[in-house]
Design an enzyme around this catalytic site. Structure first.
Site, PDB file in Angstrom:
ATOM      1  N   CYS A 379       6.929  24.398  -0.775  1.00 42.72           N
ATOM      2  CA  CYS A 379       5.576  24.652   0.105  1.00 42.72           C
ATOM      3  C   CYS A 379       5.569  26.178   0.602  1.00 42.72           C
ATOM      4  O   CYS A 379       5.331  26.632  -0.908  1.00 42.72           O
ATOM      5  CB  CYS A 379       5.764  23.717   1.645  1.00 42.72           C
ATOM      6  N   HIS A 515       6.295  18.269  -1.652  1.00 42.63           N
ATOM      7  CA  HIS A 515       7.520  18.439  -1.283  1.00 42.63           C
ATOM      8  C   HIS A 515       8.473  17.501  -2.582  1.00 42.63           C
ATOM      9  O   HIS A 515       8.482  16.789  -1.956  1.00 42.63           O
ATOM     10  CB  HIS A 515       8.254  17.505  -0.402  1.00 42.63           C
ATOM     11  N   GLU A 517      11.748  17.250  -2.047  1.00 45.48           N
ATOM     12  CA  GLU A 517      12.852  16.713  -1.672  1.00 45.48           C
ATOM     13  C   GLU A 517      12.518  14.658  -0.816  1.00 45.48           C
ATOM     14  O   GLU A 517      13.972  14.188  -0.324  1.00 45.48           O
ATOM     15  CB  GLU A 517      13.217  17.082  -0.035  1.00 45.48           C
TER      16      GLU A 517
END
Length: 545
Positions: A379, A515, A517
């Site tokens: 990001c 993102h 994750e």
């Protein structure tokens, strides 16, 4: 099959791990073939966590459908296969906003609006809606029993248990059973008082999860069962463990899942936890260790990067490596220099908002690029990598983001002012819009360019990843940066937005606008993080050679 409800509350102190306990139980029930989901009810007045400080609340977890939610939903998705949605998390603020909206609209026909029945009915309706089509829905109530803020939620769940029938509901209460060294024993009195607090609002717990730093002796469990009016088999000892992924087995070994299935009269096979056994084996038997520097602006609270931390650990499981995370404040890079980055095997710059510490992140990206250190930007970590490349390689010396310098003459990162929703409606968004309404949120398709490292890592032409940002790469200045060597390796579904960039003449320098994750799990990992950790090990080996 009618939906069964498990309501999870906490007492004595906060941070006992209600979310982990709820997710662990859900993973066992899912392994028994049941369709399970988990909900989080947050008593705070904010509408959602989207604009809350990461250093106070921790990370904001983004769901597939774009909800900005509590970090506990990240735990839920890491433990079970079912994906969370907007229906899985709501706050007091959201409930009150909806009730007030209905009142203004006249839905209540002029009635006096009260906590009971209007607020409690809204809570019950959302819990029922969120559990539709599920065999079991586990509902976690944030905070601690006795907090003023949580009373409407507890009252709503008490009513819901009556509405659907006690045979379809189960109250699970987490408490602290502290060990007193001077006495040489654990003390059950805090648990008894916590249950008394629950009883005072009309809730009798059916299961007690007793948190302690050690296994609670059988005689103390009998005492708790007697004084708290629960079956002895429903008093579960949950001691501190070296890995949260050990908790499903710990709960199963005490037959909590069997108690739940018996209570709900569910016929289902025994749980197969072999996948979790594999996770624990890989975690306990690493073949090496890498140190990754995480350069961020919220490093004083590691929970601000909870999903990133976990994704790195998952990647370590994939590579059979122990991942040591070194947290570095990006402002320290500005004042103390890049010497703080010496000795790292790889560098990760996560997301964030605002100007503070940004120049330190830019210097970090430059250090990684110039020294051939593996770099992963997420990001904001992608945006600052682009700014750094534009300034120092492409000759755009005034390059910046309009987020940090609205008057910037070379805004390589800018705010998208017109957004088109799924219905085709165009909404104008500016820097004056409400913060919660200017985001590009949720799962978006990304196309990967043939011949790039990103395409090689993912092994697919199209992927879906989750977003949470309001600034994008400025396509007007992009050709100048690409001409200087930067490679765009991933673009949005309409091919208009930059999603991934990489430096071709670097061993491993990749940055993504999304993102990754949020979709990493301990059982499956994530290809981008797996590639990053493997690159860290390769860099470590090259330095030793």
């Amino acid at each position: 099959m009618a939906t069964n409800y498990i309501f999870v509350t906490g007492g004595v102190v906060s941070s006992l791990g209600k979310g982990i306990a709820a997710a662990s139980l859900a993973s066992i029930l899912e392994a028994r073939g049941l369709n399970v989901t988990i909900m989080k009810l947050d008593p705070y007045i904010n509408v959602d966590p989207g604009t809350m400080s990461p250093t106070q609340h921790g990370e904001v977890f983004v769901t597939q459908d774009g909800a900005e939610t509590d970090l506990d939903l990240g735990h839920y998705e890491r433990f079970i296969r079912s994906k969370m949605s907007k229906a899985n998390n709501f706050t007091s603020g959201k409930i009150y906003s909806e009730v007030l909206r209905k009142e203004r609209r006249g839905d209540y026909l002029g009635a006096t609006i009260q906590v009971i029945p209007h607020i409690t009915n809204e809570i019950k309706a959302r819990v029922i809606e969120g559990g539709k089509g599920r065999d079991v829905v586990i509902v976690e109530v944030g905070g601690t029993v006795g907090d003023i803020e949580s009373l409407p939620f507890l009252e709503a769940l008490r009513q819901l248990a009556v509405d659907v029938g006690r045979e379809k509901t189960l109250f699970m209460h987490l408490t602290l059973v502290p060990y007193i060294p001077t006495a040489g024993e654990v003390k059950t009195k805090p648990t008894q008082h916590s249950v008394k607090e629950l009883l005072s609002i009309g809730i009798q717990p059916d299961v007690l999860i007793c948190r302690s730093d050690r296994t609670i002796p059988a005689n103390e469990r009998k005492k708790i069962a007697l004084f708290c009016n629960v079956p002895e088999r429903a008093v579960i000892s949950l001691k501190d463990v070296d890995s949260i992924y050990r908790i499903p087995e710990l709960l199963k070994s005490q037959a909590l899942d069997s108690f739940v299935c018996d209570r709900f009269r569910l016929e289902c096979p025994e749980a197969d936890l072999s996948e979790w056994e594999q996770v624990l084996y890989r975690q306990a038997n690493p073949t090496g260790e890498v140190t990754i520097g995480m350069v961020g602006k919220y490093v004083e609270l590691p929970d601000a990067y909870k999903s990133v931390n976990e994704a790195l650990k998952h990647a370590g499981l994939t590579s059979r490596l122990s991942v040591n995370i070194k947290y570095i404040d990006s402002q320290d890079i500005e004042t103390k220099g890049t010497e703080l980055l010496d000795g790292l095997d790889a560098i990760l710059v996560p997301g964030g908002f605002g100007y503070r510490g940004v120049e330190g992140k830019i210097r970090t990206a430059q250090y990684a690029r110039e020294n051939n250190i593996p770099y992963l930007g997420i990001c904001l970590g992608m945006q600052i990598a682009l700014i750094e490349y534009a300034r120092n390689v492409a000759g755009l010396t005034e390059a910046n983001s309009s987020e940090f310098d609205p008057a910037c003459s070379q805004p390589v990162i800018g705010l998208i002012t017109e957004w088109q929703d799924e219905s085709g409606n165009v909404e104008t968004r500016t820097d004056k819009s409400d913060l919660g309404g200017t985001m590009r949120l949720g799962a978006q398709q990304c196309h990967l360019i043939e011949g790039t490292k990103a395409r090689e890592i993912y092994g697919a032409e199209a992927i879906v990843e989750r977003h949470r940002h309001r600034y994008e790469v400025n396509n007007v200045l992009l050709p100048t940066i690409e001409a200087a060597g930067l490679k765009v390796s991933g673009v949005s579904a309409d091919r208009k937005l930059v999603e991934i960039i990489e430096v071709p003449n670097h061993p491993w320098f990749i940055a993504a606008q999304f993102h990754p994750e949020f979709t990493s799990t301990p059982r499956d990992g994530h290809p981008l993080f797996a590639g990053f950790v493997a690159a860290a090990k390769a860099y470590q080996d090259s330095r030793k050679a």
